[in-house]
Design a protein around this motif. Structure first.
Motif, PDB file in Angstrom:
ATOM      1  N   PHE A   1       0.828  -1.203   0.000  1.00  0.00           N
ATOM      2  CA  PHE A   1       0.000   0.000   0.000  1.00  0.00           C
ATOM      3  C   PHE A   1       0.866   1.258   0.000  1.00  0.00           C
ATOM      4  O   PHE A   1       0.590   2.214  -0.734  1.00  0.00           O
ATOM      5  CB  PHE A   1      -0.938   0.003   1.215  1.00  0.00           C
ATOM      6  N   LEU A   2       1.923   1.274   0.814  1.00  0.00           N
ATOM      7  CA  LEU A   2       2.791   2.449   0.878  1.00  0.00           C
ATOM      8  C   LEU A   2       3.503   2.686  -0.452  1.00  0.00           C
ATOM      9  O   LEU A   2       3.630   3.828  -0.899  1.00  0.00           O
ATOM     10  CB  LEU A   2       3.802   2.297   2.013  1.00  0.00           C
ATOM     11  N   LYS A   3       3.968   1.630  -1.093  1.00  0.00           N
ATOM     12  CA  LYS A   3       4.612   1.780  -2.402  1.00  0.00           C
ATOM     13  C   LYS A   3       3.632   2.366  -3.415  1.00  0.00           C
ATOM     14  O   LYS A   3       3.972   3.265  -4.179  1.00  0.00           O
ATOM     15  CB  LYS A   3       5.122   0.429  -2.909  1.00  0.00           C
ATOM     16  N   TRP A   4       2.400   1.840  -3.428  1.00  0.00           N
ATOM     17  CA  TRP A   4       1.389   2.347  -4.342  1.00  0.00           C
ATOM     18  C   TRP A   4       1.122   3.822  -4.070  1.00  0.00           C
ATOM     19  O   TRP A   4       1.019   4.625  -4.994  1.00  0.00           O
ATOM     20  CB  TRP A   4       0.097   1.540  -4.205  1.00  0.00           C
ATOM     21  N   MET A   5       1.019   4.185  -2.792  1.00  0.00           N
ATOM     22  CA  MET A   5       0.725   5.569  -2.421  1.00  0.00           C
ATOM     23  C   MET A   5       1.834   6.515  -2.884  1.00  0.00           C
ATOM     24  O   MET A   5       1.561   7.587  -3.429  1.00  0.00           O
ATOM     25  CB  MET A   5       0.531   5.672  -0.902  1.00  0.00           C
ATOM     26  N   ILE A   6       3.090   6.108  -2.707  1.00  0.00           N
ATOM     27  CA  ILE A   6       4.207   6.963  -3.136  1.00  0.00           C
ATOM     28  C   ILE A   6       4.216   7.110  -4.650  1.00  0.00           C
ATOM     29  O   ILE A   6       4.372   8.214  -5.181  1.00  0.00           O
ATOM     30  CB  ILE A   6       5.543   6.412  -2.607  1.00  0.00           C
ATOM     31  N   ARG A   7       4.031   6.012  -5.377  1.00  0.00           N
ATOM     32  CA  ARG A   7       3.986   6.099  -6.850  1.00  0.00           C
ATOM     33  C   ARG A   7       2.815   6.953  -7.318  1.00  0.00           C
ATOM     34  O   ARG A   7       2.937   7.733  -8.248  1.00  0.00           O
ATOM     35  CB  ARG A   7       3.890   4.699  -7.450  1.00  0.00           C
ATOM     36  N   HIS A   8       1.674   6.794  -6.663  1.00  0.00           N
ATOM     37  CA  HIS A   8       0.474   7.538  -7.033  1.00  0.00           C
ATOM     38  C   HIS A   8       0.625   9.039  -6.748  1.00  0.00           C
ATOM     39  O   HIS A   8       0.143   9.865  -7.522  1.00  0.00           O
ATOM     40  CB  HIS A   8      -0.730   6.974  -6.276  1.00  0.00           C
ATOM     41  N   ASN A   9       1.299   9.394  -5.659  1.00  0.00           N
ATOM     42  CA  ASN A   9       1.427  10.795  -5.262  1.00  0.00           C
ATOM     43  C   ASN A   9       2.626  11.498  -5.889  1.00  0.00           C
ATOM     44  O   ASN A   9       2.801  12.698  -5.696  1.00  0.00           O
ATOM     45  CB  ASN A   9       1.509  10.912  -3.745  1.00  0.00           C
ATOM     46  N   THR A  10       3.455  10.779  -6.625  1.00  0.00           N
ATOM     47  CA  THR A  10       4.601  11.400  -7.287  1.00  0.00           C
ATOM     48  C   THR A  10       4.202  11.759  -8.712  1.00  0.00           C
ATOM     49  O   THR A  10       3.753  10.888  -9.465  1.00  0.00           O
ATOM     50  CB  THR A  10       5.804  10.436  -7.315  1.00  0.00           C
ATOM     51  N   PRO A  11       4.338  13.025  -9.100  1.00  0.00           N
ATOM     52  CA  PRO A  11       3.987  13.418 -10.474  1.00  0.00           C
ATOM     53  C   PRO A  11       4.806  12.622 -11.500  1.00  0.00           C
ATOM     54  O   PRO A  11       5.962  12.274 -11.248  1.00  0.00           O
ATOM     55  CB  PRO A  11       4.351  14.914 -10.521  1.00  0.00           C
ATOM     56  N   ASP A  12       4.201  12.338 -12.637  1.00  0.00           N
ATOM     57  CA  ASP A  12       4.865  11.538 -13.673  1.00  0.00           C
ATOM     58  C   ASP A  12       6.211  12.117 -14.094  1.00  0.00           C
ATOM     59  O   ASP A  12       7.151  11.368 -14.336  1.00  0.00           O
ATOM     60  CB  ASP A  12       3.959  11.401 -14.910  1.00  0.00           C
ATOM     61  N   GLU A  13       6.305  13.433 -14.182  1.00  0.00           N
ATOM     62  CA  GLU A  13       7.559  14.050 -14.621  1.00  0.00           C
ATOM     63  C   GLU A  13       8.681  13.897 -13.596  1.00  0.00           C
ATOM     64  O   GLU A  13       9.847  14.071 -13.916  1.00  0.00           O
ATOM     65  CB  GLU A  13       7.366  15.528 -14.983  1.00  0.00           C
ATOM     66  N   GLU A  14       8.356  13.549 -12.349  1.00  0.00           N
ATOM     67  CA  GLU A  14       9.374  13.350 -11.316  1.00  0.00           C
ATOM     68  C   GLU A  14       9.751  11.883 -11.133  1.00  0.00           C
ATOM     69  O   GLU A  14      10.734  11.573 -10.467  1.00  0.00           O
ATOM     70  CB  GLU A  14       8.889  13.909  -9.973  1.00  0.00           C
ATOM     71  N   LYS A  15       9.005  10.974 -11.711  1.00  0.00           N
ATOM     72  CA  LYS A  15       9.258   9.547 -11.487  1.00  0.00           C
ATOM     73  C   LYS A  15      10.578   9.080 -12.079  1.00  0.00           C
ATOM     74  O   LYS A  15      11.166   8.121 -11.605  1.00  0.00           O
ATOM     75  CB  LYS A  15       8.107   8.712 -12.039  1.00  0.00           C
ATOM     76  N   GLU A  16      11.054   9.755 -13.110  1.00  0.00           N
ATOM     77  CA  GLU A  16      12.313   9.350 -13.734  1.00  0.00           C
ATOM     78  C   GLU A  16      13.495   9.508 -12.779  1.00  0.00           C
ATOM     79  O   GLU A  16      14.455   8.754 -12.849  1.00  0.00           O
ATOM     80  CB  GLU A  16      12.551  10.171 -14.999  1.00  0.00           C
ATOM     81  N   TYR A  17      13.452  10.492 -11.899  1.00  0.00           N
ATOM     82  CA  TYR A  17      14.563  10.717 -10.972  1.00  0.00           C
ATOM     83  C   TYR A  17      14.153  10.538  -9.505  1.00  0.00           C
ATOM     84  O   TYR A  17      14.811  11.038  -8.603  1.00  0.00           O
ATOM     85  CB  TYR A  17      15.192  12.093 -11.201  1.00  0.00           C
ATOM     86  N   SER A  18      13.097   9.778  -9.278  1.00  0.00           N
ATOM     87  CA  SER A  18      12.652   9.487  -7.915  1.00  0.00           C
ATOM     88  C   SER A  18      12.811   7.988  -7.646  1.00  0.00           C
ATOM     89  O   SER A  18      12.484   7.161  -8.488  1.00  0.00           O
ATOM     90  CB  SER A  18      11.191   9.891  -7.726  1.00  0.00           C
ATOM     91  N   TYR A  19      13.313   7.683  -6.460  1.00  0.00           N
ATOM     92  CA  TYR A  19      13.600   6.305  -6.088  1.00  0.00           C
ATOM     93  C   TYR A  19      13.043   6.022  -4.703  1.00  0.00           C
ATOM     94  O   TYR A  19      12.786   6.932  -3.926  1.00  0.00           O
ATOM     95  CB  TYR A  19      15.119   6.071  -6.060  1.00  0.00           C
ATOM     96  N   MET A  20      12.927   4.722  -4.400  1.00  0.00           N
ATOM     97  CA  MET A  20      12.520   4.345  -3.049  1.00  0.00           C
ATOM     98  C   MET A  20      13.346   3.140  -2.608  1.00  0.00           C
ATOM     99  O   MET A  20      13.790   2.334  -3.430  1.00  0.00           O
ATOM    100  CB  MET A  20      11.036   4.054  -2.965  1.00  0.00           C
ATOM    101  N   TYR A  21      13.550   3.080  -1.319  1.00  0.00           N
ATOM    102  CA  TYR A  21      14.244   1.952  -0.714  1.00  0.00           C
ATOM    103  C   TYR A  21      13.350   1.407   0.393  1.00  0.00           C
ATOM    104  O   TYR A  21      12.897   2.166   1.252  1.00  0.00           O
ATOM    105  CB  TYR A  21      15.586   2.361  -0.109  1.00  0.00           C
ATOM    106  N   TYR A  22      13.087   0.122   0.331  1.00  0.00           N
ATOM    107  CA  TYR A  22      12.332  -0.544   1.383  1.00  0.00           C
ATOM    108  C   TYR A  22      13.150  -1.724   1.858  1.00  0.00           C
ATOM    109  O   TYR A  22      13.695  -2.458   1.034  1.00  0.00           O
ATOM    110  CB  TYR A  22      10.967  -1.013   0.870  1.00  0.00           C
ATOM    111  N   ASP A  23      13.207  -1.923   3.150  1.00  0.00           N
ATOM    112  CA  ASP A  23      14.022  -3.019   3.669  1.00  0.00           C
ATOM    113  C   ASP A  23      13.258  -4.341   3.675  1.00  0.00           C
ATOM    114  O   ASP A  23      13.451  -5.179   4.543  1.00  0.00           O
ATOM    115  CB  ASP A  23      14.583  -2.696   5.046  1.00  0.00           C
ATOM    116  N   LEU A  24      12.415  -4.546   2.682  1.00  0.00           N
ATOM    117  CA  LEU A  24      11.646  -5.781   2.592  1.00  0.00           C
ATOM    118  C   LEU A  24      12.543  -6.986   2.333  1.00  0.00           C
ATOM    119  O   LEU A  24      12.213  -8.107   2.677  1.00  0.00           O
ATOM    120  CB  LEU A  24      10.601  -5.686   1.485  1.00  0.00           C
TER     121      LEU A  24
END
Length: 186
Positions: A88-111
């Motif tokens: 859910f958190l991954k979906w929320m971050i992807r959903h709330n990040t504008p498309d033009e920022e996704k190219e240089y936006s990253y996430m790290y999860y200790d899963l």
């Protein structure tokens, strides 16, 4: 000090990347002044909300310079409760990040339970307060040149924008190839 390695997931859905190696792919000559990278890091939403106060003025000043790259990194860690909420958190971050920022936006999860990698990254940079944001400036070799946390002061923005970033870039413009002309013999 070189940025400690960290395996991250791009928000644009491409394969996982390893920082700082992936950030240096444009610097084939391994020249410390060929480029610089500004990383905006956040661990929680409170820090994420602070990032624009740093990133927007820097991008306004240097956003058109191809030798300055901007990266946002959202780092999340936690126990079993977090792991159960991760999709859910991954979906929320992807959903709330504008498309033009996704190219240089990253996430790290200790899963993947890579706590050692994350610990080396956090403590190698002195990132102890997970409630704030951090700004990290790297030179063209991935070496850490500056770290700040919390909301910026006008002095910090001035120093970073007009002194540190320009100092990490070439002082003269790129040379253009000479035109091939006829050779004259004497």
């Amino acid at each position: 000090q070189v940025l400690p390695p960290l395996t991250v997931q791009p928000l644009n859905g491409t394969d996982k990347k390893v920082f700082p190696d992936d950030l240096l792919t444009q610097n084939r000559t391994r020249d410390p002044t060929a480029q610089c990278t500004v990383i905006g890091l956040s661990f929680r939403d409170f820090g994420f909300q602070m990032l624009p106060s740093w990133m927007e003025p820097l991008q306004k000043e240097h956003g058109t310079n191809p030798r300055v790259q901007f990266v946002k990194l959202n780092v999340s860690e936690g126990g079993w409760l977090f792991r159960s909420m991760a999709p859910f958190l991954k979906w929320m971050i992807r959903h709330n990040t504008p498309d033009e920022e996704k190219e240089y936006s990253y996430m790290y999860y200790d899963l993947d339970r890579q706590e050692v990698e994350l610990s080396n990254f956090k403590f190698g940079l002195g990132l102890h307060n997970v409630l704030t944001c951090y700004i990290v400036l790297l030179d063209g070799l991935g070496r850490v040149r500056w770290v700040a946390s919390g909301p910026p002061t006008s002095d910090e923005l001035e120093v970073l924008t007009h002194r540190l970033i320009p100092k990490l870039l070439p002082q003269k413009p790129l040379s253009t190839p000479r035109k091939q002309g006829k050779r004259h013999r004497k």
